[in-house]
Design a protein around this motif. Structure first.
Motif, PDB file in Angstrom:
ATOM      1  N   GLU A  45       0.836  -1.210   0.000  1.00 11.21           N
ATOM      2  CA  GLU A  45       0.000   0.000   0.000  1.00 11.21           C
ATOM      3  C   GLU A  45       0.866   1.254   0.000  1.00 11.21           C
ATOM      4  O   GLU A  45       1.833   1.347   0.777  1.00 11.21           O
ATOM      5  N   ASP A  59      -4.540   9.091   1.877  1.00  9.05           N
ATOM      6  CA  ASP A  59      -5.526   9.744   2.740  1.00  9.05           C
ATOM      7  C   ASP A  59      -5.469   9.207   4.165  1.00  9.05           C
ATOM      8  O   ASP A  59      -5.716   9.939   5.118  1.00  9.05           O
ATOM      9  N   SER A  60      -5.142   7.931   4.304  1.00 11.24           N
ATOM     10  CA  SER A  60      -5.163   7.292   5.624  1.00 11.24           C
ATOM     11  C   SER A  60      -4.075   7.817   6.559  1.00 11.24           C
ATOM     12  O   SER A  60      -4.170   7.619   7.776  1.00 11.24           O
ATOM     13  N   VAL A  61      -3.053   8.479   6.012  1.00  9.32           N
ATOM     14  CA  VAL A  61      -1.956   8.959   6.859  1.00  9.32           C
ATOM     15  C   VAL A  61      -1.809  10.475   6.809  1.00  9.32           C
ATOM     16  O   VAL A  61      -0.994  11.036   7.560  1.00  9.32           O
ATOM     17  N   LYS A  84      -1.828   4.438  14.871  1.00 11.04           N
ATOM     18  CA  LYS A  84      -3.024   3.646  15.138  1.00 11.04           C
ATOM     19  C   LYS A  84      -2.695   2.170  14.914  1.00 11.04           C
ATOM     20  O   LYS A  84      -1.784   1.843  14.141  1.00 11.04           O
ATOM     21  N   GLU A  86      -4.064   0.145  13.049  1.00  9.13           N
ATOM     22  CA  GLU A  86      -4.163  -0.169  11.616  1.00  9.13           C
ATOM     23  C   GLU A  86      -2.944   0.294  10.827  1.00  9.13           C
ATOM     24  O   GLU A  86      -2.835  -0.009   9.637  1.00  9.13           O
ATOM     25  N   ASP A  87      -2.026   0.988  11.461  1.00 14.27           N
ATOM     26  CA  ASP A  87      -0.759   1.333  10.817  1.00 14.27           C
ATOM     27  C   ASP A  87       0.252   0.193  10.901  1.00 14.27           C
ATOM     28  O   ASP A  87       1.339   0.288  10.312  1.00 14.27           O
TER      29      ASP A  87
END
Length: 121
Positions: A45, A59-61, A84, A86-87
């Protein structure tokens, strides 16, 4: 060409880590370079990229991670804040010979071996 990533580890949610990627055999300032990550059972990713025109982020970071380069040290960094669970992933640095930005792993020519980041809840 070698890209050596380091700085991963175990951190609690909300904590910070800084990843480093030292390059040999290429000069980072002449390349578009990036960080990717891969969690268990998932594909690689895009996380962040940098070139002469600036930075880009998934966007997630966005707002939590910062990519930078020290040209004198020929080293790339990823400052990760507000981590998080999820990281959690193996983080890879990569470089491509084209100066154009790309978030596609297949467009990158050189890869480091990865460093594990684990975020506990």
């Amino acid at each position: 060409v070698q890209l050596q990533a380091s700085g991963g580890g175990l951190v609690q949610a909300g904590g910070s880590l800084r990843l480093s990627c030292a390059a040999s055999g290429l000069t980072f300032s002449n390349y578009h370079s990036a960080w990717f990550r891969q969690a268990p059972g998932r594909g690689r990713e895009f996380v962040a990229a940098i070139n002469w025109s600036g930075e880009s982020y998934a966007d997630s970071v966005k707002g939590r991670f910062t990519i930078s380069r020290d040209n004198a040290q020929n080293t790339q960094y990823l400052q990760m804040n507000s981590l998080k669970p999820e990281d959690t992933a193996v983080y890879y640095c990569a470089a491509r010979t084209s100066s154009l930005k790309s978030s596609t792993p297949n467009n990158y020519n050189y890869w480091g071996r990865g460093t594990q980041v684990t975020v506990s809840s």
